[in-house]
Design a protein around this motif. Structure first.
Motif, PDB file in Angstrom:
ATOM      1  N   TYR A  31       0.767  -1.179   0.071  1.00 17.50           N
ATOM      2  CA  TYR A  31       0.019   0.079   0.150  1.00 17.50           C
ATOM      3  C   TYR A  31       0.818   1.270  -0.006  1.00 17.50           C
ATOM      4  CZ  TYR A  31      -4.547  -2.011   0.522  1.00 17.50           C
ATOM      5  OH  TYR A  31      -5.723  -2.901   0.086  1.00 17.50           O
ATOM      6  N   GLU A  62      -2.485   0.703 -12.910  1.00 12.68           N
ATOM      7  CA  GLU A  62      -2.118  -0.142 -11.938  1.00 12.68           C
ATOM      8  C   GLU A  62      -3.321  -1.388 -12.249  1.00 12.68           C
ATOM      9  OE1 GLU A  62      -2.943   1.158  -7.987  1.00 12.68           O
ATOM     10  OE2 GLU A  62      -2.440  -1.146  -7.316  1.00 12.68           O
ATOM     11  N   PHE A  63      -4.376  -0.828 -12.766  1.00 13.43           N
ATOM     12  CA  PHE A  63      -5.442  -2.043 -12.740  1.00 13.43           C
ATOM     13  C   PHE A  63      -5.681  -2.696 -14.273  1.00 13.43           C
ATOM     14  CE2 PHE A  63      -6.233   0.836  -9.485  1.00 13.43           C
ATOM     15  CZ  PHE A  63      -5.962   0.231  -8.351  1.00 13.43           C
ATOM     16  N   GLU A 145      -2.929  -6.910  -6.277  1.00 16.23           N
ATOM     17  CA  GLU A 145      -4.272  -7.433  -6.110  1.00 16.23           C
ATOM     18  C   GLU A 145      -4.378  -8.816  -5.800  1.00 16.23           C
ATOM     19  OE1 GLU A 145      -7.204  -4.938  -6.615  1.00 16.23           O
ATOM     20  OE2 GLU A 145      -5.510  -3.777  -6.035  1.00 16.23           O
ATOM     21  N   GLY A 148      -3.781  -9.030  -2.655  1.00 15.91           N
ATOM     22  CA  GLY A 148      -4.849  -8.782  -1.650  1.00 15.91           C
ATOM     23  C   GLY A 148      -6.186  -9.906  -1.634  1.00 15.91           C
ATOM     24  N   VAL A 151      -4.309 -12.810   0.618  1.00 20.02           N
ATOM     25  CA  VAL A 151      -4.513 -12.340   2.037  1.00 20.02           C
ATOM     26  C   VAL A 151      -5.661 -12.771   2.666  1.00 20.02           C
ATOM     27  CG1 VAL A 151      -4.327 -10.555   3.994  1.00 20.02           C
ATOM     28  CG2 VAL A 151      -2.381 -10.976   2.108  1.00 20.02           C
ATOM     29  N   ARG A 176      -3.432   0.631   6.144  1.00 21.56           N
ATOM     30  CA  ARG A 176      -3.765   1.908   6.102  1.00 21.56           C
ATOM     31  C   ARG A 176      -2.584   2.811   6.821  1.00 21.56           C
ATOM     32  NH1 ARG A 176      -7.171   0.200   3.200  1.00 21.56           N
ATOM     33  NH2 ARG A 176      -9.550  -0.457   3.850  1.00 21.56           N
ATOM     34  N   PHE A 271     -10.317   5.239  -3.798  1.00 19.18           N
ATOM     35  CA  PHE A 271      -8.690   4.961  -4.116  1.00 19.18           C
ATOM     36  C   PHE A 271      -8.462   6.020  -5.271  1.00 19.18           C
ATOM     37  CE2 PHE A 271      -8.812   0.794  -2.107  1.00 19.18           C
ATOM     38  CZ  PHE A 271      -8.149   1.084  -0.897  1.00 19.18           C
ATOM     39  N   PHE A 359     -14.459   5.048   5.704  1.00 19.28           N
ATOM     40  CA  PHE A 359     -13.786   4.051   5.170  1.00 19.28           C
ATOM     41  C   PHE A 359     -13.325   2.784   6.186  1.00 19.28           C
ATOM     42  CE2 PHE A 359      -9.278   2.992   3.014  1.00 19.28           C
ATOM     43  CZ  PHE A 359      -9.898   2.447   2.047  1.00 19.28           C
ATOM     44  N   PRO A 363     -15.071  -1.059   4.488  1.00 22.66           N
ATOM     45  CA  PRO A 363     -14.296  -2.542   4.436  1.00 22.66           C
ATOM     46  C   PRO A 363     -14.632  -3.240   5.520  1.00 22.66           C
ATOM     47  CG  PRO A 363     -13.085  -0.447   3.907  1.00 22.66           C
ATOM     48  CD  PRO A 363     -14.513   0.219   4.529  1.00 22.66           C
ATOM     49  N   TRP A 367     -15.767  -7.203   3.351  1.00 22.05           N
ATOM     50  CA  TRP A 367     -14.866  -8.296   3.031  1.00 22.05           C
ATOM     51  C   TRP A 367     -15.218  -9.672   4.074  1.00 22.05           C
ATOM     52  CZ3 TRP A 367     -13.225  -7.703  -1.433  1.00 22.05           C
ATOM     53  CH2 TRP A 367     -12.974  -6.166  -1.840  1.00 22.05           C
ATOM     54  N   ASN A 391     -11.764  -3.323  -9.684  1.00 27.85           N
ATOM     55  CA  ASN A 391     -10.660  -2.836 -10.765  1.00 27.85           C
ATOM     56  C   ASN A 391     -10.990  -2.323 -11.765  1.00 27.85           C
ATOM     57  OD1 ASN A 391      -7.635  -4.701 -10.213  1.00 27.85           O
ATOM     58  ND2 ASN A 391      -9.105  -4.027  -8.623  1.00 27.85           N
TER      59      ASN A 391
HETATM   60  N1  LIG Z   1      -7.411  -8.239   2.137  1.00 27.76           N
HETATM   61  C1  LIG Z   1      -7.992  -7.202   2.285  1.00 27.76           C
HETATM   62  C2  LIG Z   1      -9.323  -6.986   1.276  1.00 27.76           C
HETATM   63  C3  LIG Z   1      -9.368  -5.867   0.465  1.00 27.76           C
HETATM   64  C4  LIG Z   1      -8.932  -4.534   1.078  1.00 27.76           C
HETATM   65  C5  LIG Z   1      -9.170  -3.359   0.168  1.00 27.76           C
HETATM   66  N2  LIG Z   1      -8.280  -3.393  -1.013  1.00 27.76           N
HETATM   67  C6  LIG Z   1      -8.815  -3.469  -2.278  1.00 27.76           C
HETATM   68  O1  LIG Z   1     -10.028  -3.667  -2.468  1.00 27.76           O
HETATM   69  C7  LIG Z   1      -8.072  -3.727  -3.239  1.00 27.76           C
HETATM   70  N3  LIG Z   1      -8.467  -4.158  -4.599  1.00 27.76           N
HETATM   71  C8  LIG Z   1      -7.759  -1.968  -3.786  1.00 27.76           C
HETATM   72  C9  LIG Z   1      -6.339  -1.689  -4.283  1.00 27.76           C
HETATM   73  O2  LIG Z   1      -5.502  -2.412  -3.920  1.00 27.76           O
HETATM   74  O3  LIG Z   1      -6.285  -0.459  -4.466  1.00 27.76           O
HETATM   75  C10 LIG Z   1      -9.275  -2.286   0.959  1.00 27.76           C
HETATM   76  O4  LIG Z   1     -10.148  -1.704   1.672  1.00 27.76           O
HETATM   77  O5  LIG Z   1      -7.902  -1.701   1.281  1.00 27.76           O
END
Ligand SMILES: NCCCC[C@H](NC(=O)[C@@H](N)CC(=O)O)C(=O)O
Length: 466
Positions: A31, A62-63, A145, A148, A151, A176, A271, A359, A363, A367, A391
């Motif tokens: 990040y 990036e995407f 990605e 992401g 993880v 963050r 973003f 934010f 999130p 997720w 994306n």
């Molecule tokens: N493992 C974490 C879940 C996703 C978190 C989310 N990130 C994204 O959605 C990415 N696709 C965006 C990016 O990389 O620009 C977040 O809330 O950061």
């Protein structure tokens, strides 16, 4: 018959939280790299000749490969090969992409180094440095990605039935912190000595290698978990294997697609905004990039503090769909303030705090809701499909915003390049575009909540059953 219940490595709180810190560190550095150039738009305009359209194109690049299908392949690789292989592959792609991007903006390349002639020979409106930086960012984007989704799947694997939403919230909080760190460090490192956009990118590029190493350490722990769960499966818990044809299930599930649509609308106003926020504050408040960055960096910090708390709330109390709705309302309010209210530092800080709360809400709820809709063997692909749809927005909106900024501010880019004092962009149109995304996300949130009530997906229920 006597049954022996083997204690697994993730039953140890210390081991599972260590695993989380290791994989979250990879995302932390990732990040950082994503936003390393975000506070430097102005310096890129003056030192590399990138205007807002070029900067927007760079943000969207990036995407590009992900949208062209890489992410779907990444999801299949994840479900077929598992988190260890996919995580190492993605962290390596991040490092490779970062190296290309650093070279692209380097003095050596820009002064006619290897490949400069070729990158100057097409699309001549775009500087060669931007084209090569975009290529590097595309490769990096495939890695970040893919990491992401890996993880997310790893957290579900290690934390199911335990503190899953809290773990996801903490992972995002650490990510963050990376954004906060880079908004604090990047303008400062750029100004050490003669102003340079290369220095911060190179420094964070080196940090990415540490992220690759922490993931490597995680793979050792994960192999141990697999050996233990393999034993459990042999003792009577066989898992059905993932088949590519199962992907149809995802694209025909209305509720899953609603979550994906909400995700793309919401994140497209976060973003891409993050890329332009420093310049927006700089233009609206008439301050330096460093001062603007110092205000904006509190946005990820707000999100960092609240996301794990809200994740824990979701684990114990539920209310996921309501959190999504609230988050969309707060985001819309913030963007409308930036679009319509004459800005003072106090108003800017208040709006940034609102956005930080928003934010955290979305999130933290979004997720961990996915495993409630989709079974485990499809989870890697489910996250990949959501990321893929997301994306598309993350690619398109920086380009749309950069373009709308140029079109609604005729002549301003030229004035900035020439160093005309007081030349600044008016951000009303871009901020109204972001507000519309928030309103659409709110309407979808209402629909999702109604669907959850009628079909009983359990989005409002806690993750931990008492
Ligand atoms: N493992 C974490 C879940 C996703 C978190 C989310 N990130 C994204 O959605 C990415 N696709 C965006 C990016 O990389 O620009 C977040 O809330 O950061």
């Amino acid at each position: 018959m006597t049954e022996t219940i083997q204690r697994k490595i993730n039953d140890s709180a210390f081991a599972r939280w260590t695993a989380l810190v290791l994989i979250a560190s990879t995302m932390f550095f990732g990040y950082m790299f994503v936003d390393v150039l975000s506070p430097l738009k102005n310096l890129l305009e003056t030192s590399r000749g990138w205007n807002s359209t070029v900067f927007g194109l760079y943000g969207g690049s990036e995407f590009i490969l992900n949208v062209c299908g890489f992410l779907i392949v990444a999801g299949i690789i994840l479900d077929k090969m598992g988190v260890r292989f996919t995580g190492l592959l993605s962290a390596s792609l991040m490092v490779a992409g970062a190296a290309v991007k650093t070279y692209g903006i380097s003095e050596y390349f820009c002064q006619g180094g290897f490949g400069f002639e070729f990158f100057s020979s097409f699309l001549t409106d775009i500087p060669a440095s931007a084209k090569l930086a975009c290529l590097g960012f595309m490769i990096f984007g495939c890695g970040t990605e893919m990491a992401g989704i890996t993880v997310s799947k790893a957290i579900v694997k290690w934390f199911t039935g335990k503190e899953m939403a809290l773990a996801m919230g903490l992972e995002m909080a650490i990510a963050r912190l990376g954004v906060f760190a880079v908004f604090s460090l990047s303008p400062w490192v750029a100004e050490l000595g003669s102003p340079s956009v290369v220095r911060p990118v190179a420094v964070v590029g080196v940090l990415l290698c540490i992220g690759l190493l922490t993931f490597l350490v995680f793979t050792v722990m994960d192999r141990k978990l697999d050996r233990q769960t393999g034993a459990a499966a042999a003792a009577g818990e066989p898992e059905e294997q993932f088949k590519v044809s199962d992907l149809r299930r995802l694209f025909t599930s209305g509720t899953f697609l609603t979550v994906a649509a909400l995700c793309v609308l919401y994140y497209s106003a976060i973003f891409p905004f993050q890329r332009f926020a420093t310049d927006m504050l700089q233009s609206n408040l008439g301050i330096t990039a460093k001062q603007a960055s110092d205000i904006f960096r509190w946005f990820p910090i707000g999100a960092m503090v609240l996301t794990p708390l809200l994740g824990s709330y979701l684990d114990h109390r539920g209310k996921g769909a309501t959190m999504l709705l609230l988050g969309a309302i707060l985001m819309t309010a913030c963007h409308l303030i930036f679009a319509l209210v004459p800005l003072t530092p106090l108003i800017a800080y208040s709006a940034i705090i609102l956005l930080g709360i928003s934010f955290s809400l979305v999130p933290a709820a979004l997720w961990p809701s996915v495993p409630k809709l989709i079974e485990n063997r499809l989870l890697g692909s489910a996250y990949a499909v959501i990321f893929w749809i997301q994306n598309i927005g993350l690619m398109a909106f920086p380009i749309i915003i950069g373009w709308s900024l140029n079109v609604s501010n005729p002549g301003v880019a030229e004035q900035i390049k020439e160093g005309v004092e007081g030349a600044a962009y008016n951000y009303t149109v871009p901020m109204l575009i972001f507000s519309c995304l928030g309103i659409a996300a709110f309407l979808l949130g209402l629909w999702l909540k109604a669907q959850d009530r009628s079909k009983g997906y359990g989005l409002e229920l806690p993750n931990i059953k008492k």
